[in-house]
Write a protein that holds these residues in place. Structure first.
Motif, PDB file in Angstrom:
ATOM      1  N   ASP A  81       0.816  -1.207   0.000  1.00  0.00           N
ATOM      2  CA  ASP A  81       0.000   0.000   0.000  1.00  0.00           C
ATOM      3  C   ASP A  81       0.853   1.262   0.000  1.00  0.00           C
ATOM      4  O   ASP A  81       0.451   2.286  -0.553  1.00  0.00           O
ATOM      5  CB  ASP A  81      -0.929   0.003   1.217  1.00  0.00           C
ATOM      6  CG  ASP A  81      -2.231   0.723   0.946  1.00  0.00           C
ATOM      7  OD1 ASP A  81      -2.852   0.431  -0.091  1.00  0.00           O
ATOM      8  OD2 ASP A  81      -2.621   1.587   1.756  1.00  0.00           O
ATOM      9  N   TYR A  82       2.033   1.190   0.613  1.00  0.00           N
ATOM     10  CA  TYR A  82       2.915   2.356   0.691  1.00  0.00           C
ATOM     11  C   TYR A  82       4.085   2.274  -0.286  1.00  0.00           C
ATOM     12  O   TYR A  82       5.008   3.085  -0.213  1.00  0.00           O
ATOM     13  CB  TYR A  82       3.449   2.511   2.114  1.00  0.00           C
ATOM     14  CG  TYR A  82       2.471   3.166   3.060  1.00  0.00           C
ATOM     15  CD1 TYR A  82       2.414   4.548   3.185  1.00  0.00           C
ATOM     16  CD2 TYR A  82       1.602   2.404   3.831  1.00  0.00           C
ATOM     17  CE1 TYR A  82       1.526   5.154   4.060  1.00  0.00           C
ATOM     18  CE2 TYR A  82       0.704   2.998   4.706  1.00  0.00           C
ATOM     19  CZ  TYR A  82       0.669   4.372   4.817  1.00  0.00           C
ATOM     20  OH  TYR A  82      -0.216   4.978   5.683  1.00  0.00           O
ATOM     21  N   LYS A 125      -4.923   7.963   6.792  1.00  0.00           N
ATOM     22  CA  LYS A 125      -4.394   6.655   6.403  1.00  0.00           C
ATOM     23  C   LYS A 125      -3.174   6.298   7.235  1.00  0.00           C
ATOM     24  O   LYS A 125      -3.032   5.151   7.688  1.00  0.00           O
ATOM     25  CB  LYS A 125      -4.044   6.676   4.915  1.00  0.00           C
ATOM     26  CG  LYS A 125      -3.371   5.397   4.423  1.00  0.00           C
ATOM     27  CD  LYS A 125      -2.978   5.550   2.951  1.00  0.00           C
ATOM     28  CE  LYS A 125      -2.155   4.359   2.496  1.00  0.00           C
ATOM     29  NZ  LYS A 125      -1.703   4.495   1.086  1.00  0.00           N
ATOM     30  N   ASN A 126      -2.285   7.268   7.465  1.00  0.00           N
ATOM     31  CA  ASN A 126      -1.085   7.015   8.263  1.00  0.00           C
ATOM     32  C   ASN A 126      -1.431   6.620   9.691  1.00  0.00           C
ATOM     33  O   ASN A 126      -0.837   5.698  10.255  1.00  0.00           O
ATOM     34  CB  ASN A 126      -0.193   8.252   8.272  1.00  0.00           C
ATOM     35  CG  ASN A 126       0.508   8.468   6.939  1.00  0.00           C
ATOM     36  OD1 ASN A 126       0.470   7.607   6.064  1.00  0.00           O
ATOM     37  ND2 ASN A 126       1.131   9.608   6.786  1.00  0.00           N
ATOM     38  N   ILE A 143      -9.216   2.106   5.970  1.00  0.00           N
ATOM     39  CA  ILE A 143      -8.337   2.621   4.915  1.00  0.00           C
ATOM     40  C   ILE A 143      -8.928   2.320   3.544  1.00  0.00           C
ATOM     41  O   ILE A 143      -8.991   3.190   2.661  1.00  0.00           O
ATOM     42  CB  ILE A 143      -6.923   2.009   5.025  1.00  0.00           C
ATOM     43  CG1 ILE A 143      -6.198   2.550   6.260  1.00  0.00           C
ATOM     44  CG2 ILE A 143      -6.098   2.313   3.765  1.00  0.00           C
ATOM     45  CD1 ILE A 143      -4.840   1.904   6.507  1.00  0.00           C
ATOM     46  N   GLU A 144      -9.376   1.081   3.338  1.00  0.00           N
ATOM     47  CA  GLU A 144      -9.941   0.680   2.050  1.00  0.00           C
ATOM     48  C   GLU A 144     -11.248   1.415   1.759  1.00  0.00           C
ATOM     49  O   GLU A 144     -11.493   1.835   0.624  1.00  0.00           O
ATOM     50  CB  GLU A 144     -10.163  -0.832   2.012  1.00  0.00           C
ATOM     51  CG  GLU A 144      -8.888  -1.655   1.985  1.00  0.00           C
ATOM     52  CD  GLU A 144      -8.082  -1.440   0.728  1.00  0.00           C
ATOM     53  OE1 GLU A 144      -8.649  -0.973  -0.290  1.00  0.00           O
ATOM     54  OE2 GLU A 144      -6.877  -1.733   0.736  1.00  0.00           O
ATOM     55  N   ASN A 183     -12.121   4.383   2.924  1.00  0.00           N
ATOM     56  CA  ASN A 183     -11.773   5.779   2.638  1.00  0.00           C
ATOM     57  C   ASN A 183     -11.211   5.941   1.229  1.00  0.00           C
ATOM     58  O   ASN A 183     -11.499   6.920   0.535  1.00  0.00           O
ATOM     59  CB  ASN A 183     -10.751   6.282   3.662  1.00  0.00           C
ATOM     60  CG  ASN A 183     -11.381   6.611   4.995  1.00  0.00           C
ATOM     61  OD1 ASN A 183     -12.598   6.803   5.086  1.00  0.00           O
ATOM     62  ND2 ASN A 183     -10.577   6.678   6.033  1.00  0.00           N
ATOM     63  N   ARG A 184     -10.410   4.954   0.803  1.00  0.00           N
ATOM     64  CA  ARG A 184      -9.855   5.015  -0.553  1.00  0.00           C
ATOM     65  C   ARG A 184     -10.979   4.956  -1.592  1.00  0.00           C
ATOM     66  O   ARG A 184     -10.982   5.719  -2.556  1.00  0.00           O
ATOM     67  CB  ARG A 184      -8.879   3.851  -0.769  1.00  0.00           C
ATOM     68  CG  ARG A 184      -8.346   3.779  -2.202  1.00  0.00           C
ATOM     69  CD  ARG A 184      -7.414   2.594  -2.406  1.00  0.00           C
ATOM     70  NE  ARG A 184      -6.160   2.795  -1.715  1.00  0.00           N
ATOM     71  CZ  ARG A 184      -5.718   2.061  -0.706  1.00  0.00           C
ATOM     72  NH1 ARG A 184      -6.457   1.055  -0.267  1.00  0.00           N
ATOM     73  NH2 ARG A 184      -4.558   2.304  -0.154  1.00  0.00           N
TER      74      ARG A 184
END
Length: 306
Positions: A91-92, A167-168, A208-209, A211-212
């Motif tokens: 992801d990063y 996300k972080n 996270i997913e 929000n993406r």
């Protein structure tokens, strides 16, 4: 305890919630097609296995020896923790942090530690408590060192947007939870605590997913249009050449950003990755699409009917 087994009601609750989440992800994955959720679904399945094995084992109905049950439960937990790290690496766009911490090296380190510091001491002393203590303390130290390295890596972003900032925080929450697992194991068999902390890592990644996906819907970036390229009219160049070039999801996103005329610095800002990472992706894109540089790529693939 439930069903005449050692599973706690909280663990059973998490098992149900995780199963529902995975089913929803499977349905959504079929609809989204090119916005693949396969890695997330794999993570969810590992969580289901973790809740099942950790909740129902050990049990007297399982054939002896009891160490086999612990090998299963610890093995699933180790696989889950390594996969979470792999998930966030992807992801990063991280290849490794420091000290050769690639995913294979991490997996080998934890696996060897389990054999040398848990299994061998158990067979020598026949004491689960001693073996567990000897295994979890060094692994806990390694886990918190990794947490520090990961925090430094993802916090080194100038002026992050609210999306990446959130996300972080969620990614750090997830890594913190798995770093706490060895300590929770030493404290004792408190399912309500251990499984709450571990499932929190899954729910953080779930947010996270979500929000993406909401960000894609809200901003309607060109990358999202590429995932549904069959419905886009007048985009035959992209449909026939770029997609055919077997680009990854991230490479498709960056390819579309290049065609929009964005610089590598601007692309890095939009996707919250390092500029040299964008350059590496661009180099892969150019190779896969048989061009030598950015200028040739734009000239060949830029839509003619704007």
């Amino acid at each position: 305890m439930m069903f005449g087994t050692s599973i706690h009601w909280t663990t059973f609750f998490y098992l149900l919630i995780d199963t529902i989440i995975v089913l929803i992800a499977v349905i959504q994955n079929a609809k989204l097609k090119r916005l693949s959720l396969r890695r997330y679904i794999t993570l969810g399945l590992l969580y289901i296995a973790y809740n099942l094995t950790g909740g129902f084992l050990p049990t007297e109905s399982f054939p002896d020896p009891i160490i086999v049950q612990y090998i299963i439960t610890y093995g699933v937990a180790i696989a889950l923790c390594v996969y979470i790290i792999y998930y966030l690496y992807k992801d990063y766009d991280i290849e490794f942090l420091k000290f050769g911490s690639t995913i294979p090296n991490i997996a080998i380190l934890v696996g060897c530690s389990f054999i040398l510091l848990f299994l061998i001491p158990y067979f020598l002393t026949n004491s689960l408590d001693s073996a567990r203590l000897l295994f979890t303390i060094p692994v806990s130290i390694i886990a918190f060192i990794f947490l520090g390295l990961f925090y430094r890596r993802i916090s080194n972003i100038d002026n992050p947007y609210s999306f990446v900032s959130k996300k972080n925080r969620l990614a750090i929450t997830s890594i913190s939870c798995i770093a706490l697992l060895p300590i929770l194991t030493v404290i004792g068999d408190y399912q309500w605590l251990t499984f709450t902390v571990m499932n929190l890592a899954f729910y953080a990644i779930t947010v996270i997913e979500v929000n993406r996906y909401l960000r894609f819907l809200k901003n309607k970036p060109e990358a999202f249009e590429v995932f549904a390229f069959q419905k886009v009219e007048g985009n035959e160049a992209l449909k026939n050449k770029i997609i055919y070039g077997d680009l990854t999801r991230r490479e498709i996103e960056i390819a579309l950003s290049i065609l929009r005329g964005l610089s590598y610095k601007e692309i890095a800002r939009d996707f919250f990755i390092a500029e040299n990472t964008v350059s590496k992706h661009a180099s892969n894109i150019f190779k896969k699409t048989a061009v030598k540089n950015r200028g040739q790529f734009i000239s060949r693939f830029e839509p003619k009917n704007k």
